[in-house]
Scaffold this active site. Structure first.
Site, PDB file in Angstrom:
ATOM      1  N   ASN A   7      -5.576  -3.049  -7.112  1.00  0.00           N
ATOM      2  CA  ASN A   7      -5.539  -1.966  -6.090  1.00  0.00           C
ATOM      3  C   ASN A   7      -5.372  -0.841  -7.046  1.00  0.00           C
ATOM      4  O   ASN A   7      -4.431  -0.741  -8.081  1.00  0.00           O
ATOM      5  CB  ASN A   7      -4.369  -2.363  -5.575  1.00  0.00           C
ATOM      6  CG  ASN A   7      -3.717  -0.616  -4.691  1.00  0.00           C
ATOM      7  OD1 ASN A   7      -4.712   0.122  -5.142  1.00  0.00           O
ATOM      8  ND2 ASN A   7      -2.899  -0.711  -3.712  1.00  0.00           N
ATOM      9  N   TRP A   8      -6.528  -0.028  -7.491  1.00  0.00           N
ATOM     10  CA  TRP A   8      -6.242   1.639  -8.327  1.00  0.00           C
ATOM     11  C   TRP A   8      -5.458   2.341  -8.143  1.00  0.00           C
ATOM     12  O   TRP A   8      -5.481   3.458  -8.739  1.00  0.00           O
ATOM     13  CB  TRP A   8      -7.701   1.705  -8.757  1.00  0.00           C
ATOM     14  CG  TRP A   8      -8.571   0.753  -9.230  1.00  0.00           C
ATOM     15  CD1 TRP A   8      -8.154  -0.775  -9.790  1.00  0.00           C
ATOM     16  CD2 TRP A   8      -9.771   1.030  -9.494  1.00  0.00           C
ATOM     17  NE1 TRP A   8      -9.424  -0.959 -10.161  1.00  0.00           N
ATOM     18  CE2 TRP A   8     -10.885  -0.370 -10.300  1.00  0.00           C
ATOM     19  CE3 TRP A   8     -10.654   2.152  -9.981  1.00  0.00           C
ATOM     20  CZ2 TRP A   8     -12.279  -1.055 -10.849  1.00  0.00           C
ATOM     21  CZ3 TRP A   8     -12.168   1.720 -10.049  1.00  0.00           C
ATOM     22  CH2 TRP A   8     -12.478   0.845 -10.778  1.00  0.00           C
ATOM     23  N   LYS A   9      -5.368   2.344  -6.810  1.00  0.00           N
ATOM     24  CA  LYS A   9      -4.058   3.323  -6.120  1.00  0.00           C
ATOM     25  C   LYS A   9      -5.091   5.044  -6.429  1.00  0.00           C
ATOM     26  O   LYS A   9      -5.752   5.113  -7.024  1.00  0.00           O
ATOM     27  CB  LYS A   9      -3.000   3.326  -6.842  1.00  0.00           C
ATOM     28  CG  LYS A   9      -2.118   1.834  -6.540  1.00  0.00           C
ATOM     29  CD  LYS A   9      -0.698   1.731  -6.809  1.00  0.00           C
ATOM     30  CE  LYS A   9      -0.075   0.492  -7.030  1.00  0.00           C
ATOM     31  NZ  LYS A   9       1.462   0.066  -6.747  1.00  0.00           N
ATOM     32  N   HIS A  49      -0.292  -1.581   3.025  1.00  0.00           N
ATOM     33  CA  HIS A  49       0.212  -1.246   1.618  1.00  0.00           C
ATOM     34  C   HIS A  49       1.688  -0.929   1.570  1.00  0.00           C
ATOM     35  O   HIS A  49       1.897   0.133   2.490  1.00  0.00           O
ATOM     36  CB  HIS A  49      -0.800  -0.710   0.768  1.00  0.00           C
ATOM     37  CG  HIS A  49       0.631  -0.981  -0.844  1.00  0.00           C
ATOM     38  ND1 HIS A  49       1.053  -0.561  -1.117  1.00  0.00           N
ATOM     39  CD2 HIS A  49      -0.552  -1.644  -1.773  1.00  0.00           C
ATOM     40  CE1 HIS A  49       1.388  -0.596  -2.413  1.00  0.00           C
ATOM     41  NE2 HIS A  49       0.330  -1.850  -2.597  1.00  0.00           N
ATOM     42  N   GLU A  69       3.443   0.952  -0.184  1.00  0.00           N
ATOM     43  CA  GLU A  69       3.122   2.482  -0.458  1.00  0.00           C
ATOM     44  C   GLU A  69       3.172   3.125   0.544  1.00  0.00           C
ATOM     45  O   GLU A  69       3.448   4.482   1.430  1.00  0.00           O
ATOM     46  CB  GLU A  69       3.017   2.717  -1.593  1.00  0.00           C
ATOM     47  CG  GLU A  69       3.232   2.682  -3.054  1.00  0.00           C
ATOM     48  CD  GLU A  69       2.448   2.524  -3.666  1.00  0.00           C
ATOM     49  OE1 GLU A  69       1.365   2.492  -4.213  1.00  0.00           O
ATOM     50  OE2 GLU A  69       2.779   0.964  -5.016  1.00  0.00           O
ATOM     51  N   GLU A  83       3.218  -8.906  -0.772  1.00  0.00           N
ATOM     52  CA  GLU A  83       4.206  -8.265  -1.880  1.00  0.00           C
ATOM     53  C   GLU A  83       5.416  -8.247  -1.632  1.00  0.00           C
ATOM     54  O   GLU A  83       6.514  -6.698  -0.674  1.00  0.00           O
ATOM     55  CB  GLU A  83       3.651  -6.813  -2.197  1.00  0.00           C
ATOM     56  CG  GLU A  83       1.936  -7.349  -2.069  1.00  0.00           C
ATOM     57  CD  GLU A  83       1.214  -6.212  -2.876  1.00  0.00           C
ATOM     58  OE1 GLU A  83       1.086  -6.048  -3.955  1.00  0.00           O
ATOM     59  OE2 GLU A  83       1.131  -4.988  -2.411  1.00  0.00           O
ATOM     60  N   GLY A 101       5.360  -2.614  -9.005  1.00  0.00           N
ATOM     61  CA  GLY A 101       5.052  -1.537  -9.685  1.00  0.00           C
ATOM     62  C   GLY A 101       6.292  -1.649 -10.666  1.00  0.00           C
ATOM     63  O   GLY A 101       6.603  -0.160 -11.820  1.00  0.00           O
ATOM     64  N   SER A 131       4.038  -6.419  -9.736  1.00  0.00           N
ATOM     65  CA  SER A 131       3.927  -6.533 -11.353  1.00  0.00           C
ATOM     66  C   SER A 131       3.252  -8.193 -11.887  1.00  0.00           C
ATOM     67  O   SER A 131       3.962  -8.520 -12.552  1.00  0.00           O
ATOM     68  CB  SER A 131       5.453  -6.685 -12.125  1.00  0.00           C
ATOM     69  OG  SER A 131       6.165  -5.160 -10.972  1.00  0.00           O
ATOM     70  N   GLY A 149      -0.981  -2.037 -11.039  1.00  0.00           N
ATOM     71  CA  GLY A 149      -1.040  -1.838 -12.905  1.00  0.00           C
ATOM     72  C   GLY A 149      -1.579  -2.276 -13.628  1.00  0.00           C
ATOM     73  O   GLY A 149      -2.700  -1.424 -14.412  1.00  0.00           O
TER      74      GLY A 149
HETATM   75  C1  PEP Z   1       0.361  -3.156  -6.150  1.00  0.00           C
HETATM   76  O1  PEP Z   1      -0.188  -1.673  -5.501  1.00  0.00           O
HETATM   77  O2  PEP Z   1      -0.588  -4.112  -4.595  1.00  0.00           O
HETATM   78  C2  PEP Z   1       0.925  -3.999  -6.398  1.00  0.00           C
HETATM   79  C3  PEP Z   1       1.498  -5.627  -6.603  1.00  0.00           C
HETATM   80  O3  PEP Z   1       0.979  -3.164  -7.877  1.00  0.00           O
HETATM   81  P1  PEP Z   1       1.397  -3.189  -9.466  1.00  0.00           P
HETATM   82  O4  PEP Z   1       0.465  -4.293  -9.199  1.00  0.00           O
HETATM   83  O5  PEP Z   1       1.878  -1.955  -9.961  1.00  0.00           O
HETATM   84  O6  PEP Z   1       3.162  -4.284  -9.106  1.00  0.00           O
END
Ligand code: PEP
Length: 265
Positions: A16-18, A102, A104, A174, A180, A220, A242
């Site tokens: 997931n490049w966000k 997600h 976010e 998640e 993050g 993470s 990330g």
């Molecule tokens: C995500 O955006 O789904 C995610 C798990 O981010 P990160 O790996 O940066 O925690």
């Protein structure tokens, strides 16, 4: 007794490049990922760039076995919905997947389970497979509400979904406190949550479907912790934020999901 067994689920890793790439950066990143992971056979790999990068990334990964996903969608197909992107637009850009729910989107954009459910139906209607993200906040976990939160998210997000459609849905567990933050769930915490998710899926869709449904862990995940997490039989892959922006690290995570290697075909 189910004829399908845990362990037969093919691992899946999403990147997931966000909101982190413009076209040139996305093309470079996709090329680096293809160089390391193109034609990976033992793990399914889905790259999810921002909407404006989708077509350019599709051109890089077409024919490599890597798949393309959107990070979100709206439930209507066309119309006066300024700023939204629909399932037909995603499929036309080359997407086979979309992330729905997600954290976010839930916590920053205010998406409810009911909205997530409408998005899920729209995606399936247009033959998109879905990574459905769920997870509890730190406060909820500390209040002992993790199971209740996950159950409500699953029940409401999956309302009116047929058991037969579950082979096109991957659940991404998640925990919000791990996204993050650098604070990864321990393998034991992830194992416990995944087992609970599978129990709820069993209640909703029956044991055979529950055992066949893939549950990714996200939060993470890094090159350093992936092998331990992916070694858990209940963890069927990862949704990576990330670390998906670093091709070497992302490739290492995919290799970890593949039991230490990415088999190229
Ligand atoms: C995500 O955006 O789904 C995610 C798990 O981010 P990160 O790996 O940066 O925690």
């Amino acid at each position: 007794m189910s004829s399908r067994k845990i362990g037969t689920r093919r691992k899946i890793v999403g990147g997931n490049w966000k909101m982190n790439t413009t076209i040139d950066g996305a093309v470079d990143l996709a090329q680096e990922v293809v160089r390391r992971l193109g034609n990976t056979r033992n793990v399914e790999v889905v790259l999810c760039p921002p909407f404006p990068n989708l077509e350019a990334v599709y051109r890089v990964i077409a024919g490599t076995g890597l798949q393309l996903g959107g990070q979100n969608l709206f439930w209507e197909d066309y119309g006066a919905y300024t700023g939204e992107v629909s399932a037909p637009m995603l499929t036309a850009a080359g997407c086979e997947w979309v992330i729905v729910g997600h954290s976010e989107r839930r916590h920053i954009m205010g998406e409810s389970n009911e909205m997530v459910n409408r998005k899920l139906h729209a995606a399936l209607h247009h033959d998109l497979s879905v990574m459905l993200a769920i997870g509890e906040t730190k406060e909820e976990r500390h209040a002992g509400a993790m199971e209740r939160v996950l159950r409500v998210q699953l029940e409401q997000s999956l309302e009116r979904i047929d058991a037969g459609a579950m082979d096109r849905i991957v659940i991404a567990y998640e925990p919000v406190w791990a996204i993050g933050t650098g604070e990864t769930a321990t393998p034991a915490q992830a194992r416990e949550a995944h087992a609970f998710v599978r129990t709820v899926l069993g209640e909703l869709f029956g044991q055979e479907v529950a055992e066949a449904t893939r549950i990714q862990y996200g939060g993470s995940v890094t090159a350093a912790n992936a092998a331990e997490l992916m070694g858990e039989p209940e963890i069927d892959g990862a949704l990576v934020g990330g670390a998906s922006l670093k091709p070497d690290d992302f490739a290492e995570i995919v290799r970890a999901a593949g039991g230490g290697r990415a088999i190229l075909g």
